[in-house]
Design an enzyme around this catalytic site. Structure first.
Site, PDB file in Angstrom:
ATOM      1  CE1 TYR A  11      -4.509  -4.642  -2.696  1.00 36.01           C
ATOM      2  CE2 TYR A  11      -4.208  -2.728  -4.389  1.00 36.01           C
ATOM      3  CZ  TYR A  11      -4.184  -4.048  -4.015  1.00 36.01           C
ATOM      4  OH  TYR A  11      -4.240  -5.000  -5.066  1.00 36.01           O
ATOM      5  NE  ARG A  35     -10.737   1.533   0.301  1.00 32.64           N
ATOM      6  CZ  ARG A  35      -9.830   1.206  -0.611  1.00 32.64           C
ATOM      7  NH1 ARG A  35      -8.690   1.953  -1.074  1.00 32.64           N
ATOM      8  NH2 ARG A  35     -10.164  -0.169  -1.197  1.00 32.64           N
ATOM      9  CB  THR A 145      -3.048   8.039 -10.857  1.00 30.02           C
ATOM     10  OG1 THR A 145      -3.650   7.015 -11.831  1.00 30.02           O
ATOM     11  CG2 THR A 145      -3.809   9.456 -10.874  1.00 30.02           C
ATOM     12  CB  SER A 180     -12.690  10.598 -12.337  1.00 31.88           C
ATOM     13  OG  SER A 180     -11.351  10.610 -11.369  1.00 31.88           O
ATOM     14  CE1 TYR A 182      -7.063   9.324  -6.743  1.00 27.21           C
ATOM     15  CE2 TYR A 182      -7.577   8.348  -9.153  1.00 27.21           C
ATOM     16  CZ  TYR A 182      -6.687   8.552  -7.886  1.00 27.21           C
ATOM     17  OH  TYR A 182      -5.490   7.761  -7.615  1.00 27.21           O
ATOM     18  CG  HIS A 183      -7.784   9.863 -12.527  1.00 29.61           C
ATOM     19  ND1 HIS A 183      -9.174   9.244 -12.759  1.00 29.61           N
ATOM     20  CD2 HIS A 183      -6.795   8.814 -12.509  1.00 29.61           C
ATOM     21  CE1 HIS A 183      -8.870   7.987 -12.599  1.00 29.61           C
ATOM     22  NE2 HIS A 183      -7.539   7.839 -12.499  1.00 29.61           N
ATOM     23  CE  LYS A 186      -3.532  10.043  -6.213  1.00 30.58           C
ATOM     24  NZ  LYS A 186      -2.712   9.668  -5.060  1.00 30.58           N
ATOM     25  CB  ALA A 239     -10.321  -3.302 -13.900  1.00 26.24           C
ATOM     26  CG  LEU A 240      -6.713  -8.748 -12.600  1.00 25.32           C
ATOM     27  CD1 LEU A 240      -7.398  -9.521 -13.793  1.00 25.32           C
ATOM     28  CD2 LEU A 240      -5.119  -8.597 -12.919  1.00 25.32           C
ATOM     29  NE  ARG A 327     -15.357   3.660 -13.863  1.00 19.68           N
ATOM     30  CZ  ARG A 327     -14.071   3.231 -13.252  1.00 19.68           C
ATOM     31  NH1 ARG A 327     -12.998   3.845 -13.860  1.00 19.68           N
ATOM     32  NH2 ARG A 327     -13.791   2.349 -12.012  1.00 19.68           N
ATOM     33  CD  GLU A 329     -14.163   4.266 -18.934  1.00 22.39           C
ATOM     34  OE1 GLU A 329     -13.138   4.458 -18.508  1.00 22.39           O
ATOM     35  OE2 GLU A 329     -14.728   3.037 -18.817  1.00 22.39           O
TER      36      GLU A 329
HETATM   37  P1  NAD Z   1      -6.193   3.233   0.126  1.00 26.12           P
HETATM   38  O1  NAD Z   1      -7.412   4.127   0.428  1.00 26.12           O
HETATM   39  O2  NAD Z   1      -6.208   1.751   0.704  1.00 26.12           O
HETATM   40  O3  NAD Z   1      -4.905   3.824   0.712  1.00 26.12           O
HETATM   41  C1  NAD Z   1      -4.717   5.214   1.124  1.00 26.12           C
HETATM   42  C2  NAD Z   1      -4.794   5.586   2.913  1.00 26.12           C
HETATM   43  O4  NAD Z   1      -4.889   6.827   3.141  1.00 26.12           O
HETATM   44  C3  NAD Z   1      -6.149   4.769   3.352  1.00 26.12           C
HETATM   45  O5  NAD Z   1      -5.813   3.964   4.477  1.00 26.12           O
HETATM   46  C4  NAD Z   1      -6.536   6.072   4.020  1.00 26.12           C
HETATM   47  O6  NAD Z   1      -7.512   5.818   5.172  1.00 26.12           O
HETATM   48  C5  NAD Z   1      -5.476   7.292   4.189  1.00 26.12           C
HETATM   49  N1  NAD Z   1      -5.881   8.418   4.045  1.00 26.12           N
HETATM   50  C6  NAD Z   1      -6.835   9.158   3.079  1.00 26.12           C
HETATM   51  N2  NAD Z   1      -6.716  10.464   3.467  1.00 26.12           N
HETATM   52  C7  NAD Z   1      -6.314  10.506   4.865  1.00 26.12           C
HETATM   53  C8  NAD Z   1      -5.875  11.678   5.703  1.00 26.12           C
HETATM   54  N3  NAD Z   1      -6.573  13.017   5.311  1.00 26.12           N
HETATM   55  N4  NAD Z   1      -5.205  11.682   6.711  1.00 26.12           N
HETATM   56  C9  NAD Z   1      -4.577  10.471   6.812  1.00 26.12           C
HETATM   57  N5  NAD Z   1      -4.799   9.329   6.100  1.00 26.12           N
HETATM   58  C10 NAD Z   1      -5.459   9.249   5.171  1.00 26.12           C
HETATM   59  O7  NAD Z   1      -5.655   3.250  -1.345  1.00 26.12           O
HETATM   60  P2  NAD Z   1      -4.637   2.630  -2.242  1.00 26.12           P
HETATM   61  O8  NAD Z   1      -5.341   1.839  -3.392  1.00 26.12           O
HETATM   62  O9  NAD Z   1      -3.352   1.896  -1.175  1.00 26.12           O
HETATM   63  O10 NAD Z   1      -3.599   3.638  -2.943  1.00 26.12           O
HETATM   64  C11 NAD Z   1      -2.706   4.409  -2.216  1.00 26.12           C
HETATM   65  C12 NAD Z   1      -2.449   5.435  -3.271  1.00 26.12           C
HETATM   66  O11 NAD Z   1      -1.972   4.994  -4.446  1.00 26.12           O
HETATM   67  C13 NAD Z   1      -3.493   6.559  -3.391  1.00 26.12           C
HETATM   68  O12 NAD Z   1      -3.016   7.862  -3.434  1.00 26.12           O
HETATM   69  C14 NAD Z   1      -4.044   6.438  -4.700  1.00 26.12           C
HETATM   70  O13 NAD Z   1      -4.365   7.427  -5.333  1.00 26.12           O
HETATM   71  C15 NAD Z   1      -2.514   5.641  -5.267  1.00 26.12           C
HETATM   72  N6  NAD Z   1      -2.756   4.697  -6.699  1.00 26.12           N
HETATM   73  C16 NAD Z   1      -3.595   3.537  -6.164  1.00 26.12           C
HETATM   74  C17 NAD Z   1      -3.632   2.751  -7.316  1.00 26.12           C
HETATM   75  C18 NAD Z   1      -4.447   1.400  -7.034  1.00 26.12           C
HETATM   76  O14 NAD Z   1      -4.626   0.530  -8.225  1.00 26.12           O
HETATM   77  N7  NAD Z   1      -4.645   0.991  -5.887  1.00 26.12           N
HETATM   78  C19 NAD Z   1      -2.965   2.798  -8.589  1.00 26.12           C
HETATM   79  C20 NAD Z   1      -2.496   4.207  -8.797  1.00 26.12           C
HETATM   80  C21 NAD Z   1      -2.207   5.130  -7.772  1.00 26.12           C
HETATM   81  N1  USQ Z   2     -13.646  -1.169 -15.388  1.00 21.24           N
HETATM   82  C1  USQ Z   2     -14.701  -2.090 -15.992  1.00 21.24           C
HETATM   83  N2  USQ Z   2     -15.219  -2.966 -15.136  1.00 21.24           N
HETATM   84  C2  USQ Z   2     -15.247  -2.750 -13.601  1.00 21.24           C
HETATM   85  C3  USQ Z   2     -14.281  -1.980 -13.318  1.00 21.24           C
HETATM   86  C4  USQ Z   2     -13.804  -1.080 -14.013  1.00 21.24           C
HETATM   87  O1  USQ Z   2     -14.806  -2.297 -17.152  1.00 21.24           O
HETATM   88  O2  USQ Z   2     -15.709  -3.711 -13.081  1.00 21.24           O
HETATM   89  C5  USQ Z   2     -12.948  -0.446 -16.283  1.00 21.24           C
HETATM   90  C6  USQ Z   2     -12.976   1.120 -16.034  1.00 21.24           C
HETATM   91  O3  USQ Z   2     -14.198   1.587 -16.799  1.00 21.24           O
HETATM   92  C7  USQ Z   2     -11.972   1.623 -16.483  1.00 21.24           C
HETATM   93  C8  USQ Z   2     -10.955   0.680 -16.319  1.00 21.24           C
HETATM   94  O4  USQ Z   2     -11.616  -0.560 -16.106  1.00 21.24           O
HETATM   95  O5  USQ Z   2     -11.711   2.134 -17.945  1.00 21.24           O
HETATM   96  C9  USQ Z   2      -9.931   0.769 -14.926  1.00 21.24           C
HETATM   97  O6  USQ Z   2     -11.085   1.020 -13.903  1.00 21.24           O
HETATM   98  P1  USQ Z   2     -10.297   0.921 -12.441  1.00 21.24           P
HETATM   99  O7  USQ Z   2     -11.820   1.088 -11.587  1.00 21.24           O
HETATM  100  O8  USQ Z   2      -9.746  -0.342 -12.283  1.00 21.24           O
HETATM  101  O9  USQ Z   2      -9.316   1.973 -12.105  1.00 21.24           O
HETATM  102  P2  USQ Z   2      -9.440   3.545 -11.981  1.00 21.24           P
HETATM  103  O10 USQ Z   2     -10.720   4.006 -11.735  1.00 21.24           O
HETATM  104  O11 USQ Z   2      -8.621   4.133 -13.062  1.00 21.24           O
HETATM  105  O12 USQ Z   2      -8.657   3.781 -10.779  1.00 21.24           O
HETATM  106  C10 USQ Z   2      -7.736   2.772 -10.115  1.00 21.24           C
HETATM  107  C11 USQ Z   2      -7.169   3.256  -8.503  1.00 21.24           C
HETATM  108  C12 USQ Z   2      -6.710   4.515  -8.535  1.00 21.24           C
HETATM  109  C13 USQ Z   2      -5.571   4.695  -9.617  1.00 21.24           C
HETATM  110  C14 USQ Z   2      -6.220   4.319 -11.060  1.00 21.24           C
HETATM  111  C15 USQ Z   2      -4.732   4.094 -11.674  1.00 21.24           C
HETATM  112  O13 USQ Z   2      -8.494   2.966  -7.846  1.00 21.24           O
HETATM  113  O14 USQ Z   2      -6.399   4.784  -7.456  1.00 21.24           O
HETATM  114  O15 USQ Z   2      -4.912   6.117  -9.886  1.00 21.24           O
HETATM  115  O16 USQ Z   2      -6.599   3.140 -10.849  1.00 21.24           O
HETATM  116  S1  USQ Z   2      -5.178   4.622 -13.440  1.00 21.24           S
HETATM  117  O17 USQ Z   2      -5.957   4.058 -14.033  1.00 21.24           O
HETATM  118  O18 USQ Z   2      -3.824   4.364 -14.336  1.00 21.24           O
HETATM  119  O19 USQ Z   2      -5.541   5.991 -13.577  1.00 21.24           O
END
Ligand code: NAD
Ligand code: USQ
Length: 393
Positions: A11, A35, A145, A180, A182-183, A186, A239-240, A327, A329
């Site tokens: 993404y 992904r 994150t 989580s 996941y978090h 990080k 979310a958004l 969740r 939270e």
């Molecule tokens: P995404 O899943 O679209 O992008 C991650 C990409 O990494 C994917 O295309 C996936 O195939 C690739 N990948 C995963 N494991 C791999 C591996 N072992 N080898 C090679 N490629 C691999 O996710 P995104 O939303 O684009 O997020 C990108 C980064 O930003 C992530 O590290 C995520 O944790 C961080 N992040 C995203 C958000 C968000 O809201 N999208 C917010 C905060 C942080």
């Molecule tokens: N939420 C809702 N309704 C929904 C989806 C989510 O109320 O339909 C709430 C969740 O409970 C949470 C908040 O919205 O409280 C954010 O959830 P999210 O799914 O938008 O985001 P999150 O799980 O925190 O993860 C996303 C990305 C992750 C990144 C993180 C940044 O998937 O890769 O690390 O945002 S942060 O939130 O700052 O940790």
């Protein structure tokens, strides 16, 4: 600059690869399609059609713009992929998005939790060791994150806090309370990067990013085949983005619990600008720099209200539904996170507005026929006493 974009099919990774390529940098994108496979396995898909494999996307980019993006299809957990990549490309910057990014995914089963931490931690360790051996002067720009900090009842600083304890003072990493598995991955990454910088003198910036929203960037708009993925399912949708899609298809907005959960948010175009600012202004060797990468903070209820108001302007009847929170939270809490470092470097934020939400409605509307409605309601839960998968309705 020679820039490696890890996770370049994702993404954020794909728009980042195009963004730097269009500015004349030598870009090499790497991905193993994790992904795409995760969506296929779950029966979900990106709203926007993705223009072929990574080499095919890169070929379209070359055909349309004349710029080049080189590609490796490979797994970052595999040392025989990472070592030659870093050795032969000799990057000046490594932009690392290549991880499993979903908190719900890390709660589906034990195997998903184990995969998430193995994948994310090993990927980053491999990158650090390859940089130590083959690119010690390169700058690692790592996507962390805001969720690493959790929601403490004090102001959140940018990475470090000055502490006075028993008459002594020190500047230490800000305490982490990840919400989580996941978090947690990080947080583990941040610890490993911090150590590698300290002992090997590497340079790194940990970008503690908030939740990203948006569907288009300047480069994705050039040609429909250059679109980035856009997900709205309960596992990968955020979310958004989910709320905007729900509004367009007439699904009630899925606010989890009381909706007071507050997080930092930013537009996808600001992600690109922040990563560029971090890359152009590299960290000093020997210590990990931390930026909190978001532009505004919102409670989930505020987002839902904004989408409802924008919907009214756009002619949509948007309903808001409070669901049992899948969740664990805090649903009402203090939240005040600093985020001045990127502004100080010159970031000019694109703030969220009803007009911006309406432009997301339009872009989503163009692909409305592709929506898989069964993917929207939450099924994955954090709660131990329920079964790992519960059907909310
Ligand atoms: P995404 O899943 O679209 O992008 C991650 C990409 O990494 C994917 O295309 C996936 O195939 C690739 N990948 C995963 N494991 C791999 C591996 N072992 N080898 C090679 N490629 C691999 O996710 P995104 O939303 O684009 O997020 C990108 C980064 O930003 C992530 O590290 C995520 O944790 C961080 N992040 C995203 C958000 C968000 O809201 N999208 C917010 C905060 C942080
Ligand atoms: N939420 C809702 N309704 C929904 C989806 C989510 O109320 O339909 C709430 C969740 O409970 C949470 C908040 O919205 O409280 C954010 O959830 P999210 O799914 O938008 O985001 P999150 O799980 O925190 O993860 C996303 C990305 C992750 C990144 C993180 C940044 O998937 O890769 O690390 O945002 S942060 O939130 O700052 O940790």
């Amino acid at each position: 600059m020679r820039i490696l974009v890890l996770g370049g099919d994702g993404y954020l990774g794909w728009p980042t690869a195009m963004y730097f390529s269009s500015r004349g940098h030598d870009v090499h994108a790497v991905d193993n399609y994790f992904r795409r496979r995760a969506h296929k396995d779950a029966g979900t898909d990106s709203l926007t059609p993705i223009g072929g494999s990574l080499p095919e996307r890169a070929e379209t980019w070359r055909e349309v713009t004349g710029y080049r993006i080189d590609v490796t299809e490979g797994d970052l957990t595999d040392w025989s992929v990472v070592e030659p990549l870093v050795r032969d490309f000799s990057p000046e910057a490594v932009i690392h998005y290549g991880e499993q990014p979903s908190a719900p995914y890390s709660f589906i089963t034990r195997e998903h939790a184990v995969f998430t931490q193995y994948n994310n931690v090993v990927n980053t360790l491999n990158v650090l060791w390859a940089m130590r051996d083959h690119a010690p002067d390169a700058h690692l720009v790592k996507l962390g994150t805001m969720g690493e900090y959790g929601t403490p009842n004090i102001d959140i600083e940018e990475g470090y806090i000055d502490i006075r304890h028993n008459g002594r003072t020190d500047r230490l990493p800000f305490p982490k309370l990840p919400g989580s598995f996941y978090h947690c991955s990080k947080v583990h990454d941040s610890t490993n990067i911090q150590l590698a910088c300290r002992i090997w003198g590497l340079r790194a910036t940990d970008l503690n990013q908030g939740v990203v929203y948006g569907i288009e960037t300047d480069e994705t708009k050039i040609d429909p085949r250059l679109a980035t993925r856009f997900d709205y399912d309960e596992v990968f949708g955020t979310a958004l983005n989910r709320f905007c899609l729900q509004a367009v298809i007439g699904h009630p907005l899925t606010v989890y619990g009381a909706g007071g959960q507050t997080r930092g948010y930013l537009n996808i175009v600001d992600t690109l600008a922040c990563v560029e600012l971090a890359t152009k202004n590299p960290a000093e060797p020997g210590g990990m720099r931390v930026f909190n990468q978001f532009t505004e903070q919102f409670a989930v209820n505020e987002l839902a209200d904004l989408v409802q108001r924008a919907g009214r302007e756009f002619g949509l009847d948007v309903r808001i539904e409070h669901l049992d929170n899948p969740r664990v939270e805090m649903e009402e809490h203090y939240y005040n996170a600093k985020h001045t470092a990127l502004l100080d470097l010159g970031l000019q934020p694109h703030y969220l507005s009803e007009t911006l939400v309406e432009s997301m409605f339009s872009a989503i509307g163009r692909h409305q026929d592709r929506v898989i409605t069964t993917a929207i309601m939450p099924k994955t839960t954090w709660r131990p006493r329920e079964r790992a998968r519960v059907v909310a309705e």
